[in-house]
Scaffold this motif. Structure first.
Motif, PDB file in Angstrom:
ATOM      1  N   MET A 151       0.820  -1.215   0.000  1.00 10.80           N
ATOM      2  CA  MET A 151       0.000   0.000   0.000  1.00 10.80           C
ATOM      3  C   MET A 151       0.855   1.267   0.000  1.00 10.80           C
ATOM      4  SD  MET A 151      -3.328  -0.435  -0.135  1.00 10.80           S
ATOM      5  CE  MET A 151      -4.095   0.958   0.681  1.00 10.80           C
ATOM      6  N   ASN A 152       1.997   1.215   0.677  1.00 12.18           N
ATOM      7  CA  ASN A 152       2.803   2.425   0.868  1.00 12.18           C
ATOM      8  C   ASN A 152       3.976   2.545  -0.100  1.00 12.18           C
ATOM      9  OD1 ASN A 152       1.287   3.432   3.123  1.00 12.18           O
ATOM     10  ND2 ASN A 152       2.241   1.850   4.392  1.00 12.18           N
ATOM     11  N   ASP A 153       4.131   1.584  -0.985  1.00  5.42           N
ATOM     12  CA  ASP A 153       5.227   1.638  -1.957  1.00  5.42           C
ATOM     13  C   ASP A 153       4.624   1.752  -3.361  1.00  5.42           C
ATOM     14  OD1 ASP A 153       7.492   1.374  -3.491  1.00  5.42           O
ATOM     15  OD2 ASP A 153       8.372  -0.197  -2.238  1.00  5.42           O
ATOM     16  N   SER A 154       4.793   2.897  -3.975  1.00  4.09           N
ATOM     17  CA  SER A 154       4.150   3.171  -5.271  1.00  4.09           C
ATOM     18  C   SER A 154       4.702   2.311  -6.404  1.00  4.09           C
ATOM     19  CB  SER A 154       4.323   4.646  -5.634  1.00  4.09           C
ATOM     20  OG  SER A 154       5.708   4.977  -5.739  1.00  4.09           O
ATOM     21  N   LYS A 155       5.866   1.664  -6.202  1.00  2.30           N
ATOM     22  CA  LYS A 155       6.458   0.889  -7.293  1.00  2.30           C
ATOM     23  C   LYS A 155       5.566  -0.279  -7.702  1.00  2.30           C
ATOM     24  CE  LYS A 155       9.294  -2.266  -4.478  1.00  2.30           C
ATOM     25  NZ  LYS A 155      10.674  -2.676  -4.105  1.00  2.30           N
ATOM     26  N   TYR A 156       4.817  -0.841  -6.766  1.00  2.00           N
ATOM     27  CA  TYR A 156       3.939  -1.970  -7.096  1.00  2.00           C
ATOM     28  C   TYR A 156       2.832  -1.527  -8.051  1.00  2.00           C
ATOM     29  CZ  TYR A 156       6.255  -4.536  -3.336  1.00  2.00           C
ATOM     30  OH  TYR A 156       7.191  -5.158  -2.545  1.00  2.00           O
ATOM     31  N   ARG A 157       2.217  -0.415  -7.745  1.00  2.00           N
ATOM     32  CA  ARG A 157       1.136   0.084  -8.607  1.00  2.00           C
ATOM     33  C   ARG A 157       1.695   0.544  -9.956  1.00  2.00           C
ATOM     34  NH1 ARG A 157      -3.976   1.134  -6.965  1.00  2.00           N
ATOM     35  NH2 ARG A 157      -5.302   2.360  -8.357  1.00  2.00           N
ATOM     36  N   ASP A 158       2.867   1.153  -9.956  1.00  2.00           N
ATOM     37  CA  ASP A 158       3.477   1.609 -11.211  1.00  2.00           C
ATOM     38  C   ASP A 158       3.774   0.428 -12.134  1.00  2.00           C
ATOM     39  OD1 ASP A 158       3.382   4.205 -10.291  1.00  2.00           O
ATOM     40  OD2 ASP A 158       5.463   4.234  -9.587  1.00  2.00           O
ATOM     41  N   ARG A 159       4.244  -0.672 -11.557  1.00  7.53           N
ATOM     42  CA  ARG A 159       4.561  -1.847 -12.375  1.00  7.53           C
ATOM     43  C   ARG A 159       3.303  -2.496 -12.929  1.00  7.53           C
ATOM     44  NH1 ARG A 159       9.044  -3.909  -8.013  1.00  7.53           N
ATOM     45  NH2 ARG A 159      10.808  -2.665  -8.790  1.00  7.53           N
ATOM     46  N   VAL A 160       2.208  -2.457 -12.157  1.00 11.88           N
ATOM     47  CA  VAL A 160       0.936  -2.975 -12.666  1.00 11.88           C
ATOM     48  C   VAL A 160       0.467  -2.131 -13.851  1.00 11.88           C
ATOM     49  CG1 VAL A 160      -1.492  -3.369 -12.144  1.00 11.88           C
ATOM     50  CG2 VAL A 160       0.235  -3.981 -10.466  1.00 11.88           C
ATOM     51  N   LYS A 161       0.613  -0.813 -13.753  1.00  4.27           N
ATOM     52  CA  LYS A 161       0.222   0.077 -14.853  1.00  4.27           C
ATOM     53  C   LYS A 161       1.035  -0.235 -16.112  1.00  4.27           C
ATOM     54  CE  LYS A 161      -1.209   4.046 -12.029  1.00  4.27           C
ATOM     55  NZ  LYS A 161      -0.928   5.466 -11.690  1.00  4.27           N
ATOM     56  N   LYS A 162       2.335  -0.483 -15.931  1.00  2.00           N
ATOM     57  CA  LYS A 162       3.188  -0.793 -17.076  1.00  2.00           C
ATOM     58  C   LYS A 162       2.776  -2.119 -17.708  1.00  2.00           C
ATOM     59  CE  LYS A 162       6.650  -0.611 -19.914  1.00  2.00           C
ATOM     60  NZ  LYS A 162       6.595   0.305 -21.095  1.00  2.00           N
ATOM     61  N   LEU A 163       2.465  -3.110 -16.883  1.00  2.00           N
ATOM     62  CA  LEU A 163       2.025  -4.403 -17.408  1.00  2.00           C
ATOM     63  C   LEU A 163       0.728  -4.249 -18.187  1.00  2.00           C
ATOM     64  CD1 LEU A 163       2.509  -7.491 -17.486  1.00  2.00           C
ATOM     65  CD2 LEU A 163       1.084  -7.670 -15.451  1.00  2.00           C
ATOM     66  N   LYS A 164      -0.172  -3.440 -17.686  1.00  2.00           N
ATOM     67  CA  LYS A 164      -1.439  -3.192 -18.379  1.00  2.00           C
ATOM     68  C   LYS A 164      -1.183  -2.576 -19.756  1.00  2.00           C
ATOM     69  CE  LYS A 164      -5.671  -0.430 -18.134  1.00  2.00           C
ATOM     70  NZ  LYS A 164      -6.444   0.563 -17.336  1.00  2.00           N
ATOM     71  N   GLN A 165      -0.270  -1.623 -19.832  1.00  2.00           N
ATOM     72  CA  GLN A 165       0.054  -0.991 -21.111  1.00  2.00           C
ATOM     73  C   GLN A 165       0.592  -2.008 -22.108  1.00  2.00           C
ATOM     74  OE1 GLN A 165       2.819   2.112 -20.103  1.00  2.00           O
ATOM     75  NE2 GLN A 165       1.281   3.375 -19.083  1.00  2.00           N
TER      76      GLN A 165
END
Length: 510
Positions: free
Chosen positions: A413-427
């Protein structure tokens, strides 16, 4: 008026040329059914007459070309799924357990009125699609003398791939029931190879033999199960190389996973939506899928999960199959939830789940990272894939403590890298010329148009094992080397002896 008439004629001409498609999906699992439900819907909307054997019918009255053969009764065969949670159903006995249950279900289908009606000569099909769990159903294509497509809502066992020429490698592509992915250690390579060899034995001398009994009993077929699988025209795999990694496959194997559009008209219930809208600090969504019920967890594991969720500073939405009254105040439960819509809600920031493939796709589309607690089947490998890609933290349910789950949730929840990597995978997934559904529809109609796709058959399927691995050539060259070395040694030995004799004779004459 003339334009309208032409359109009317073309429309009905398209309908009249619609194919008769029979799809047999007997898996007693909602996730297996929803993976292909959009395909049946789209094919029927395109004018094809689609008949689907399913445990979860859509019952959509708008789809007039879709006939659903309801086998919801099969859930009674697998009413108690506790064995999936409590036992060590993992690498060694998973396939025997699942295929054993599916053998009984498929046999019941074939002996029922549904099976007898489908075997009558008056039923005609232009194409048969069969889920890989019931390969004996491929005999229907023999009966109708039509092409056949094998479908799977996940990866298939290596023996299936090898039978159609998509050669597998136990180090590069471990069996999906292992937790191995990426670069394997020596120990993992040894275990992966042993699992691969063991499963070949299990399928050839147990699973396929049982299914052969049904094949002979109901179809009087002289084909074997491996022959039926090897003879398919095409295979649809609900996987995506962006998620699972690239793999050498032939042109007759089509990957159609990665993204599934939410076409459901079911809205988020008002109470649930209000709960989500008010979760401005972020909401955690918890679900163990449809094959593992939260309500069936052992008491200690359930307590650890509940206590961990109750101590985090976020609201929690938890799919829980029974009414409960002792949940912490920050937790809202419901027996059923429109998962894809929930994961698309902007306030949902984390998904705690079991590692199911369809859930991964829905969460990636919603740009939501993961905490994974795998239970069985491909969930261990899926969890390892997500962890290797930096999208998730993975926890072992057999040793899970309250603080393990709490700390994992707070970290993601507190580390934005996880969400950023999910966004990249989606792209990466969306950057494709066709969606999985569009590919599935196009190739289905391709097989129908061309009355099969044997011309796309991978030639590897017809090469014997020893030829594929060049064993005969290696043996031949090795034989030449051994022969040459042997001849050379013999010649040198004889030359040495001759030289020695000559030397001794020379010494004697002197």
């Amino acid at each position: 008026m003339f334009y309208i008439y032409i359109c009317f004629v073309l429309y009905w001409a398209n309908i009249s040329h619609g194919a008769n498609i029979l799809a047999l999906v007997a898996a007693v699992s909602y996730s297996h059914q929803i993976a292909f439900a959009p395909l049946w819907k789209e094919l029927s909307l395109r004018g094809h007459n689609v008949t689907v054997l399913t445990t979860d019918p859509m019952n959509d009255t708008k789809l007039t070309n879709l006939t659903e053969l309801d086998m919801k009764w099969a859930y009674n065969v697998r009413k108690n799924s506790t064995y999936l949670i409590e036992s060590k159903v993992f690498m060694w006995n998973y396939h025997q357990t699942v295929f054993g249950a599916m053998y009984r279900i498929c046999d019941f289908v074939l002996s029922s009125d549904i099976g007898m009606n489908l075997r009558r000569n008056e039923y005609k099909a232009d194409l048969v699609l069969v889920e890989y769990l019931c390969p004996e159903f491929l005999a229907f294509a023999e009966l109708y003398n039509c092409p056949k497509i094998l479908i799977a809502s996940m990866s298939v066992p290596s023996i299936y791939s090898d039978l159609i020429g998509d050669s597998t490698h136990s180090v590069l592509h471990p069996e999906f029931i292992t937790a191995f992915h990426g670069k394997l250690s020596f120990r993992e390579r040894v275990v992966s190879t042993l699992v691969n060899w063991y499963l070949y034995y299990v399928f050839n001398f147990d699973i396929f033999n049982k299914k052969q009994i049904s094949l002979r009993r109901y179809f009087n077929s002289t084909s074997t199960i491996p022959e039926l699988i090897s003879d398919i025209d095409m295979m649809f795999l609900y996987v995506n190389p962006v998620i699972h990694g690239p793999k050498a496959i032939g042109p007759a194997t089509i990957t159609i996973g990665g993204y599934r559009e939410d076409t459901s008209e079911e809205p988020i219930p008002s109470k649930m939506k209000k709960f989500l809208d008010e979760a401005v600090e972020g909401c955690i969504y918890v679900s163990l899928g449809t094959n593992v019920n939260s309500s069936e967890l052992n008491q200690q594991l359930l307590k650890n999960i509940k206590d961990a969720l109750g101590e985090i500073p976020y609201k929690v939405l938890w799919k829980f199959e029974e009414d409960v009254g002792d949940m912490p105040k920050n937790i809202e439960t419901a027996k059923w939830m429109p998962q894809q819509k929930i994961l698309n809600h902007p306030n949902v920031k984390l998904f705690v789940f079991q590692g199911g493939l369809q859930s991964i796709e829905e969460s990636v589309h919603g740009e939501v990272p993961f905490v994974v607690i795998p239970f069985f089947a491909d969930q261990y490998q899926n969890a390892k894939i997500l962890e290797d890609k930096g999208l998730a933290l993975v926890l072992d349910r057999t040793s899970l403590k309250k603080d393990d789950l709490k700390n994992a949730i707070l970290k993601v929840m507190n580390d934005s890298k996880y969400r950023d990597r999910v966004k990249k995978l989606k792209q990466l997934i969306l950057d494709s010329p066709m969606t999985g559904l569009e590919k599935a529809v196009w190739w289905t109609e391709y097989v129908i148009r061309n009355k099969g796709a044997k011309h796309l058959r991978n030639p590897v399927a017809d090469i014997p094992f020893y030829q594929y691995y060049l064993l005969d050539i290696v043996a031949f060259l090795l034989g030449i080397i051994i022969l040459s070395v042997t001849v050379t040694i013999i010649a040198l030995t004889k030359l040495y002896k001759l030289t020695t004799i000559c030397y001794l004779l020379k010494e004697k004459t002197q």
